[in-house]
Design a protein around this motif. Structure first.
Motif, PDB file in Angstrom:
ATOM      1  N   SER A  92       0.838  -1.159   0.023  1.00  0.00           N
ATOM      2  CA  SER A  92      -0.046   0.008  -0.074  1.00  0.00           C
ATOM      3  C   SER A  92       0.942   1.252  -0.035  1.00  0.00           C
ATOM      4  O   SER A  92       0.665   2.112  -0.436  1.00  0.00           O
ATOM      5  N   LEU A  93       2.112   1.275   0.692  1.00  0.00           N
ATOM      6  CA  LEU A  93       2.886   2.358   0.773  1.00  0.00           C
ATOM      7  C   LEU A  93       3.394   2.689  -0.612  1.00  0.00           C
ATOM      8  O   LEU A  93       3.704   3.810  -0.631  1.00  0.00           O
ATOM      9  N   ILE A  94       3.538   1.710  -1.258  1.00  0.00           N
ATOM     10  CA  ILE A  94       4.067   1.948  -2.492  1.00  0.00           C
ATOM     11  C   ILE A  94       2.946   2.329  -3.524  1.00  0.00           C
ATOM     12  O   ILE A  94       3.066   3.442  -4.344  1.00  0.00           O
ATOM     13  N   ALA A  95       2.063   1.531  -3.594  1.00  0.00           N
ATOM     14  CA  ALA A  95       0.907   1.718  -4.503  1.00  0.00           C
ATOM     15  C   ALA A  95       0.128   2.815  -4.462  1.00  0.00           C
ATOM     16  O   ALA A  95      -0.302   3.319  -5.489  1.00  0.00           O
ATOM     17  N   ILE A  96      -0.353   3.383  -3.166  1.00  0.00           N
ATOM     18  CA  ILE A  96      -1.336   4.200  -2.981  1.00  0.00           C
ATOM     19  C   ILE A  96      -0.517   5.623  -3.630  1.00  0.00           C
ATOM     20  O   ILE A  96      -1.211   6.264  -4.418  1.00  0.00           O
ATOM     21  N   PRO A  97       0.650   5.908  -3.177  1.00  0.00           N
ATOM     22  CA  PRO A  97       1.041   7.469  -3.696  1.00  0.00           C
ATOM     23  C   PRO A  97       1.183   7.308  -5.095  1.00  0.00           C
ATOM     24  O   PRO A  97       0.995   8.122  -5.670  1.00  0.00           O
ATOM     25  N   VAL A  98       1.801   6.331  -5.627  1.00  0.00           N
ATOM     26  CA  VAL A  98       2.151   6.059  -7.299  1.00  0.00           C
ATOM     27  C   VAL A  98       0.594   5.942  -7.860  1.00  0.00           C
ATOM     28  O   VAL A  98       0.587   6.952  -8.930  1.00  0.00           O
ATOM     29  N   GLY A  99      -0.044   5.111  -7.347  1.00  0.00           N
ATOM     30  CA  GLY A  99      -1.265   4.982  -8.135  1.00  0.00           C
ATOM     31  C   GLY A  99      -2.117   6.308  -8.258  1.00  0.00           C
ATOM     32  O   GLY A  99      -2.837   6.744  -9.114  1.00  0.00           O
ATOM     33  N   VAL A 100      -2.338   7.017  -6.814  1.00  0.00           N
ATOM     34  CA  VAL A 100      -3.188   8.131  -6.803  1.00  0.00           C
ATOM     35  C   VAL A 100      -2.453   9.325  -7.707  1.00  0.00           C
ATOM     36  O   VAL A 100      -3.169   9.936  -8.245  1.00  0.00           O
ATOM     37  N   GLY A 101      -1.072   9.552  -7.575  1.00  0.00           N
ATOM     38  CA  GLY A 101      -0.410  10.315  -8.426  1.00  0.00           C
ATOM     39  C   GLY A 101      -0.671  10.121  -9.826  1.00  0.00           C
ATOM     40  O   GLY A 101      -0.757  11.220 -10.462  1.00  0.00           O
ATOM     41  N   ILE A 132       1.361 -14.305 -11.153  1.00  0.00           N
ATOM     42  CA  ILE A 132       2.587 -15.197 -10.951  1.00  0.00           C
ATOM     43  C   ILE A 132       3.816 -14.268 -11.637  1.00  0.00           C
ATOM     44  O   ILE A 132       4.900 -14.244 -11.401  1.00  0.00           O
ATOM     45  N   ILE A 133       3.273 -13.647 -12.961  1.00  0.00           N
ATOM     46  CA  ILE A 133       4.408 -12.828 -13.787  1.00  0.00           C
ATOM     47  C   ILE A 133       4.999 -11.555 -12.906  1.00  0.00           C
ATOM     48  O   ILE A 133       5.993 -11.555 -13.004  1.00  0.00           O
ATOM     49  N   CYS A 134       4.059 -11.010 -12.001  1.00  0.00           N
ATOM     50  CA  CYS A 134       4.525 -10.089 -11.259  1.00  0.00           C
ATOM     51  C   CYS A 134       5.379 -10.712 -10.279  1.00  0.00           C
ATOM     52  O   CYS A 134       6.707  -9.955  -9.965  1.00  0.00           O
ATOM     53  N   GLY A 135       5.434 -11.814  -9.709  1.00  0.00           N
ATOM     54  CA  GLY A 135       6.215 -12.256  -8.948  1.00  0.00           C
ATOM     55  C   GLY A 135       7.569 -12.755  -9.628  1.00  0.00           C
ATOM     56  O   GLY A 135       8.474 -12.457  -8.952  1.00  0.00           O
ATOM     57  N   VAL A 136       7.391 -13.179 -10.748  1.00  0.00           N
ATOM     58  CA  VAL A 136       8.665 -13.820 -11.465  1.00  0.00           C
ATOM     59  C   VAL A 136       9.381 -12.592 -11.536  1.00  0.00           C
ATOM     60  O   VAL A 136      10.615 -12.279 -11.599  1.00  0.00           O
ATOM     61  N   PHE A 137       8.891 -11.497 -12.240  1.00  0.00           N
ATOM     62  CA  PHE A 137       9.550 -10.035 -12.294  1.00  0.00           C
ATOM     63  C   PHE A 137      10.256  -9.703 -11.166  1.00  0.00           C
ATOM     64  O   PHE A 137      11.495  -9.384 -11.181  1.00  0.00           O
ATOM     65  N   VAL A 138       9.530  -9.451 -10.011  1.00  0.00           N
ATOM     66  CA  VAL A 138      10.306  -9.009  -8.713  1.00  0.00           C
ATOM     67  C   VAL A 138      11.316 -10.024  -8.448  1.00  0.00           C
ATOM     68  O   VAL A 138      12.392  -9.557  -7.895  1.00  0.00           O
ATOM     69  N   TYR A 139      11.217 -11.176  -8.531  1.00  0.00           N
ATOM     70  CA  TYR A 139      12.178 -12.346  -8.415  1.00  0.00           C
ATOM     71  C   TYR A 139      13.468 -11.768  -9.061  1.00  0.00           C
ATOM     72  O   TYR A 139      14.482 -11.898  -8.496  1.00  0.00           O
ATOM     73  N   ALA A 161       5.829  -6.779  -5.087  1.00  0.00           N
ATOM     74  CA  ALA A 161       5.061  -7.619  -6.132  1.00  0.00           C
ATOM     75  C   ALA A 161       3.592  -7.477  -5.933  1.00  0.00           C
ATOM     76  O   ALA A 161       2.801  -7.178  -7.079  1.00  0.00           O
ATOM     77  N   LEU A 162       3.324  -7.334  -4.775  1.00  0.00           N
ATOM     78  CA  LEU A 162       1.758  -6.837  -4.643  1.00  0.00           C
ATOM     79  C   LEU A 162       1.343  -5.478  -5.126  1.00  0.00           C
ATOM     80  O   LEU A 162       0.457  -5.188  -5.650  1.00  0.00           O
ATOM     81  N   ALA A 163       2.278  -4.569  -4.636  1.00  0.00           N
ATOM     82  CA  ALA A 163       2.151  -3.523  -5.546  1.00  0.00           C
ATOM     83  C   ALA A 163       1.672  -2.996  -6.667  1.00  0.00           C
ATOM     84  O   ALA A 163       0.904  -2.342  -7.233  1.00  0.00           O
ATOM     85  N   ILE A 164       2.631  -4.051  -7.639  1.00  0.00           N
ATOM     86  CA  ILE A 164       2.362  -3.993  -8.896  1.00  0.00           C
ATOM     87  C   ILE A 164       0.949  -4.413  -9.153  1.00  0.00           C
ATOM     88  O   ILE A 164       0.465  -3.989 -10.003  1.00  0.00           O
ATOM     89  N   THR A 169      -5.779  -1.167 -10.341  1.00  0.00           N
ATOM     90  CA  THR A 169      -6.789  -0.459  -9.640  1.00  0.00           C
ATOM     91  C   THR A 169      -6.708   0.761  -9.054  1.00  0.00           C
ATOM     92  O   THR A 169      -7.857   1.678  -9.399  1.00  0.00           O
ATOM     93  N   VAL A 170      -5.859   1.250  -8.290  1.00  0.00           N
ATOM     94  CA  VAL A 170      -5.825   2.241  -7.757  1.00  0.00           C
ATOM     95  C   VAL A 170      -5.689   3.642  -8.641  1.00  0.00           C
ATOM     96  O   VAL A 170      -6.548   4.490  -8.614  1.00  0.00           O
TER      97      VAL A 170
END
Lengths: 297, 272
Positions: A92-101, A132-139, A161-164, A169-170
């Motif tokens: 959330s700390l990553i996705a909310i500022p980036v997404g709202v911005g 799973i692709i988000c997961g692989v990417f972050v991996y 990975a979850l932020a991606i 949605t945000v």
């Protein structure tokens, strides 16, 4: 002089159930109703099954203890519960500022030019990328390269990975929420000498607060239940969380790990965790609905 | 009987507050209004009248750079305010709008309390005095204090349409502009609220210069000192009608003895 005979004969005004159109009407109503029942059936089956299997295992110990070592009884999912909150918080700390911005940029600054169209399209595609692709990417980008103090699997990587997954949605709800704010409102603010920045932060954004909050809550609800991106980013840990730069247990990964173990105690914990997770996500969705109703008042 | 005497140019020019020089405003490649020369006097009410699509609202929005918010809208010519062309590149449109306020067709109070509606503009303009006093005096000047003094904490949206519009006027005068632009401020209101706003305008012109766009000719007669009549004409090779200023004079003359036949036709209802 002839009297005009009507081309269409007038019949009784009372409903005649045996008419062809009325019989078809009933038939299609029944079919549509049946399919909609089938559509919601899985929801109730899953809920009932999880409640029956997991609900009876709820106790204080479940929330306060660590999972037992293989072969032992008892224990709880305390570390996974905390872990899910930690990872979701990082996300959330990553996705909310980036997404709202990003949403503010799209709705207020971009003038809907080709660049904005490109971002919107990209955002819609990102929303459809398998988790799973988000997961692989972050991996590949963070875990394998050990960017965090030489650590490989970390809670922070899981959160990223979850932020991606949360981002689309945000961004979308912020963009759409802001564009629903009447133009007259921002015109009014600009008319009394407000700059664009002040207009957005003081007038437009507060007016769109509810749709944005709804989007954020739905994004969190989706992220909290994801397993695939966490398996090889946050990994798992049988211990209490040791900060965000260490592997961390989460409920979804705990379910994945424990449900297939050949031990009864672990299987039961997996069911209990399923129950807790379903209740949390259900709660988040209800909160989003409540926020939406709050807005329409 | 017709007057044939040459008439002196309207208004005393050194008292003019805004002057438009050969102003042409276009939306994309379409010219909405062409070659307007106009001297808007200080401390008076100036009305813009004319049929729909003649560009009077466009010109009004051009006076405080509100058109900047409409994509593709461009202005050629000069709009002089306080000795400065407000379309010069070094001008900050935010500063222009602080000195030339605006009231819109639809009442648009902010979804905040009545108090905050007034305080918002003042605060962002760096007002440092007694806010309570400013809110009260602004609401008093807009003739709405008695109706709102007991519910300053309630939302601006809880007021009736006419009250909302007076709240919007109070909001506009709270930042002490020199000019107030009003774009058909009464068209969404009932006759009683309209009357209140017209009375208010008579009071406000003692302090501010007012420019009002109206479709209601009786209203123009009742409230304005000067009237500009705009019309639209089809041009060769053009896609639509282009607006232009037909006549600008004292209101009484525009309605009783206009120089142009088009004005005469319009004000007597023989238009089109």
């Amino acid at each position: 002089m002839t009297t005009l005979t009507p081309a269409i004969k007038h019949s009784s005004l009372c409903l005649n159930p045996s008419l062809r159109r009325n019989r078809l009407d009933r038939l299609f109503t029944t079919i549509a109703g049946g399919f909609s029942l089938i559509a919601v059936l899985p929801l109730f089956l899953v809920l009932i099954y999880v409640i029956l299997q997991g609900g009876r295992l709820i106790s204080i110990n479940l929330f306060t203890q660590l999972p037992p070592a293989p072969g032992l009884d008892g224990g709880g999912i305390g570390n996974a519960l905390i872990g899910t909150f930690v990872v979701t918080l990082v996300a959330s700390l990553i996705a909310i500022p980036v997404g709202v911005g990003g949403g503010i940029f799209l709705a207020e600054y971009s003038k809907s030019g080709p660049f904005a169209q490109f971002i919107r399209l990209g955002n819609d595609i990102l929303a459809g990328v398998p988790s799973i692709i988000c997961g692989v990417f972050v991996y590949g980008a963070i875990v394998a390269t050990r960017v965090f103090f030489g650590q490989s699997y970390t809670a922070a990587a899981g959160g990223m990975a979850l932020a991606i997954l949360m981002l689309p949605t945000v961004i979308k709800t912020t963009d759409e929420g802001l564009r629903l704010v009447p133009k007259a409102l921002s015109m009014g603010a600009i008319g009394v000498g407000a700059s664009k920045f002040v207009t957005i932060t003081r007038i437009t954004l507060p007016s769109a607060f509810t749709p944005i909050a709804t989007g954020v809550v739905l994004g969190i609800a989706r992220a909290a239940g994801e397993t695939a991106p966490l398996i090889f980013t946050a990994l798992f840990s049988p211990f209490w969380p040791e900060g965000v730069f260490n592997p961390i247990a989460t409920m979804s990964v705990l379910i994945y790990n424990f449900a297939i173990m050949p031990f009864d105690a672990q299987n039961e914990l997996a069911w209990a965790a399923s129950f807790v997770l379903v209740v949390l996500i259900l709660g988040a969705n209800l909160l989003a609905r409540w926020l939406r109703r709050f807005a329409s008042m | 009987m017709t007057m044939t005497m040459p008439r002196k140019t309207p208004a005393i020019t050194n008292q003019s507050c805004l002057s438009l020089e050969k102003v042409t405003i276009s939306y994309g490649s379409f010219e909405a209004v062409r070659d307007v020369y106009l001297e808007i006097p200080r401390g008076k009410v100036t009305a813009f009248i004319g049929p729909s699509g003649c560009g009077k609202s466009t010109v009004l929005r051009g006076l405080n750079r509100m058109n900047d918010l409409i994509e593709g809208c461009t202005l050629k010519g000069r709009v002089i305010f306080d000795g400065q062309d407000i379309y010069a590149p070094e001008v900050d449109p935010v500063e222009v709008r602080r000195r030339i306020g605006m009231v819109f067709q639809q009442p648009n109070p902010f979804p905040k309390s009545i108090y905050e509606n007034i305080a918002f503009g003042a605060r962002i303009n760096g007002f440092t005095g007694d806010m309570d006093e400013l809110v009260e005096s602004s609401l008093r000047k807009a003739f709405i204090w008695d109706e709102t003094k007991d519910k300053l904490k309630e939302s601006g949206n809880s007021l009736s349409g006419g009250q909302q519009q007076r709240l919007c006027i109070a909001r506009a005068i709270a930042i002490e502009p020199e000019v107030i632009l009003m774009d058909e401020p009464c068209s969404a209101l009932d006759p009683i609220s309209t009357l209140k706003i017209e009375e208010l305008m008579h009071e406000l012109k003692k302090t501010f210069s007012i420019v009002i766009v109206t479709h209601n000719m009786q209203q123009a007669v009742r409230v304005s000192d000067q009237t500009a009549f705009f019309n639209a004409e089809a041009v060769e090779g053009g896609t639509g009608k282009v607006g232009y200023l037909v006549e600008f004079d004292e209101t009484e003359r525009i309605f009783n003895s206009p120089l142009q036949q088009a004005t005469q036709d319009y004000v007597t209802g023989r238009f089109g």
